[in-house]
Design a protein around this motif. Structure first.
Motif, PDB file in Angstrom:
ATOM      1  N   CYS A   1       1.038  -1.376   0.215  1.00  0.00           N
ATOM      2  CA  CYS A   1      -0.101  -0.047  -0.124  1.00  0.00           C
ATOM      3  C   CYS A   1       1.200   1.099  -0.145  1.00  0.00           C
ATOM      4  O   CYS A   1       1.083   1.255   0.844  1.00  0.00           O
ATOM      5  CB  CYS A   1      -0.874  -0.023   1.195  1.00  0.00           C
ATOM      6  SG  CYS A   1      -2.078   1.717   1.463  1.00  0.00           S
TER       7      CYS A   1
ATOM      8  N   HIS B   1      -0.469   3.853   3.181  1.00  0.00           N
ATOM      9  CA  HIS B   1       0.238   4.162   4.324  1.00  0.00           C
ATOM     10  C   HIS B   1       1.626   3.930   4.185  1.00  0.00           C
ATOM     11  O   HIS B   1       2.320   3.291   5.206  1.00  0.00           O
ATOM     12  CB  HIS B   1      -0.965   2.828   5.408  1.00  0.00           C
ATOM     13  CG  HIS B   1      -0.513   1.826   5.312  1.00  0.00           C
ATOM     14  ND1 HIS B   1      -1.557   0.615   4.272  1.00  0.00           N
ATOM     15  CD2 HIS B   1       0.413   1.147   5.749  1.00  0.00           C
ATOM     16  CE1 HIS B   1      -1.167  -0.072   4.367  1.00  0.00           C
ATOM     17  NE2 HIS B   1       0.026  -0.591   5.715  1.00  0.00           N
TER      18      HIS B   1
ATOM     19  N   CYS C   1      -6.811  -0.729  -0.034  1.00  0.00           N
ATOM     20  CA  CYS C   1      -6.267  -1.530   1.148  1.00  0.00           C
ATOM     21  C   CYS C   1      -6.964  -2.428   2.410  1.00  0.00           C
ATOM     22  O   CYS C   1      -7.551  -1.357   2.805  1.00  0.00           O
ATOM     23  CB  CYS C   1      -5.541  -0.564   2.005  1.00  0.00           C
ATOM     24  SG  CYS C   1      -4.333  -1.197   2.886  1.00  0.00           S
TER      25      CYS C   1
HETATM   26 ZN   LIG Z   1      -3.116   0.924   3.466  1.00  0.00          ZN
END
Ligand SMILES: [Zn+2]
Length: 343
Positions: A42, A45, A64
């Motif tokens: 991802c 993040h 995600c």
């Molecule tokens: Zn994420």
């Protein structure tokens, strides 16, 4: 109204693919291609697990499954990556992919701010070719029904059991249906924002056995495109907060108790189309109250919804003091107190 608010987000979303956007961020070498997916860590993040972030190529959306517990469309992705509003994300996309600004602006000849956003350092234009075919189909609205169910039994005991007055039952057009697709069910008409009936939902009158669905919807009907009671909620004063609940009966009960600016998601998640509907009918100073059921699904749903809606309006989340409470359970007095408390 600022000039720059004339962007047609739908057109921008339909014109670019997630792959193009990932490429723009230089992320494609981190992604593996599946049949209809792109999988990788991802980038939002900053995770490392190579399967936590998934793009559906045909749907042109991302998800995600890790820390973000979040998903969305291409504009949501840009907005999250660059920590900007959806509006700013759309402007970026128009600039990056050299999109036709006339086609992208819903207003008339007011594409000035978009032109101004272009600079000499902009990357070489990339043609936006790979337009995903299913985006247009996904965005197609449900067609209005050409018939109305008649001879619905208004004073069926199930409706009284749920605490509905005859006035409310008639007002919402509810009733027990004895024939056709909705036979032996309580028919609930669903209207689009133009007050056209687009479907009937059939509620089993009581607790159904395991193999009987609680609700029956017509085949092909996409509830994710609608918000129950939106047609009446948008006619309420702009300074009143919009209350978002999960179920038909939550909305109907709150309405009966005088809280008339209420819509139901028909589930515990907010679809992109529903988000768009709310965005279209809220201003920067609008207030939204998210009041989902006090259970795991409701708690997960309200976090996500509050996060997404707070990008364009004021959002308050109502939490019930006890587990398994639902808006439908509130008495008229409690509804009044809750609404006063949230002011
Ligand atoms: Zn994420």
């Amino acid at each position: 109204m600022p000039k720059s608010s004339f962007i047609d987000f739908k057109a921008v979303k339909a014109a670019i693919t997630m792959e193009q956007v990932l490429e723009r961020y230089g992320l494609m070498d981190k992604f593996k291609r599946g049949t209809d997916s792109l999988n990788g860590p991802c980038p939002i993040h900053g995770g490392s697990n190579p399967t936590q972030f998934r793009v559906s190529i045909s749907k042109n959306i991302w998800n995600c499954f890790s820390e973000c517990k979040h998903g969305g469309n291409v504009l949501d992705f840009i907005a999250r990556m660059d920590d900007v509003s959806i509006h700013a994300a759309a402007l970026k996309a128009i600039e990056w992919f050299n999109l036709d600004t006339k086609a992208m602006s819903a207003g008339d000849g007011d594409e000035q701010p978009i032109e101004a956003a272009k600079s000499d350092t902009a990357p070489a234009p990339k043609p936006a070719t790979k337009r995903p075919a299913q985006v247009a189909e996904k965005a197609a609205p449900n067609a209005p029904l050409k018939f109305r169910l008649d001879k619905l039994e208004r004073n069926h005991p199930y409706l009284a059991e749920r605490g509905l007055t005859l006035e409310t039952i008639v007002d919402f057009g509810l009733g027990f249906c004895s024939k056709g697709m909705m036979a032996d069910r309580i028919a609930i008409p669903i209207h689009n924002v133009k007050s056209e009936v687009v479907a009937y939902s059939g509620r089993f009158p009581g607790e159904p056995t395991e193999d009987t669905p609680k609700y029956k919807l017509p085949q092909g009907f996409r509830k994710s495109q609608e918000l129950f009671n939106i047609d009446r909620a948008v006619k309420e004063p702009a300074d009143k907060p919009l209350v978002i609940v999960e179920g038909f009966f939550d909305a109907i009960k709150l309405h009966q108790h005088g809280c008339k600016k209420v819509v139901a998601l028909m589930g515990s998640t907010l679809s992109a189309a529903q988000e768009e509907l709310i965005r279209e009918h809220t201003g920067r100073n609008s207030q939204v109250i998210v009041m989902l059921d006090e259970n795991d699904a409701g708690r997960a749903g309200r976090e996500d919804i509050a996060c997404r809606l707070s990008r364009f309006c004021f959002v308050k989340v109502y939490e019930f003091p006890q587990p398994d409470m639902e808006p439908e359970h509130l008495s008229a007095d409690e509804v009044r107190l809750v609404m006063e408390g949230l002011r």
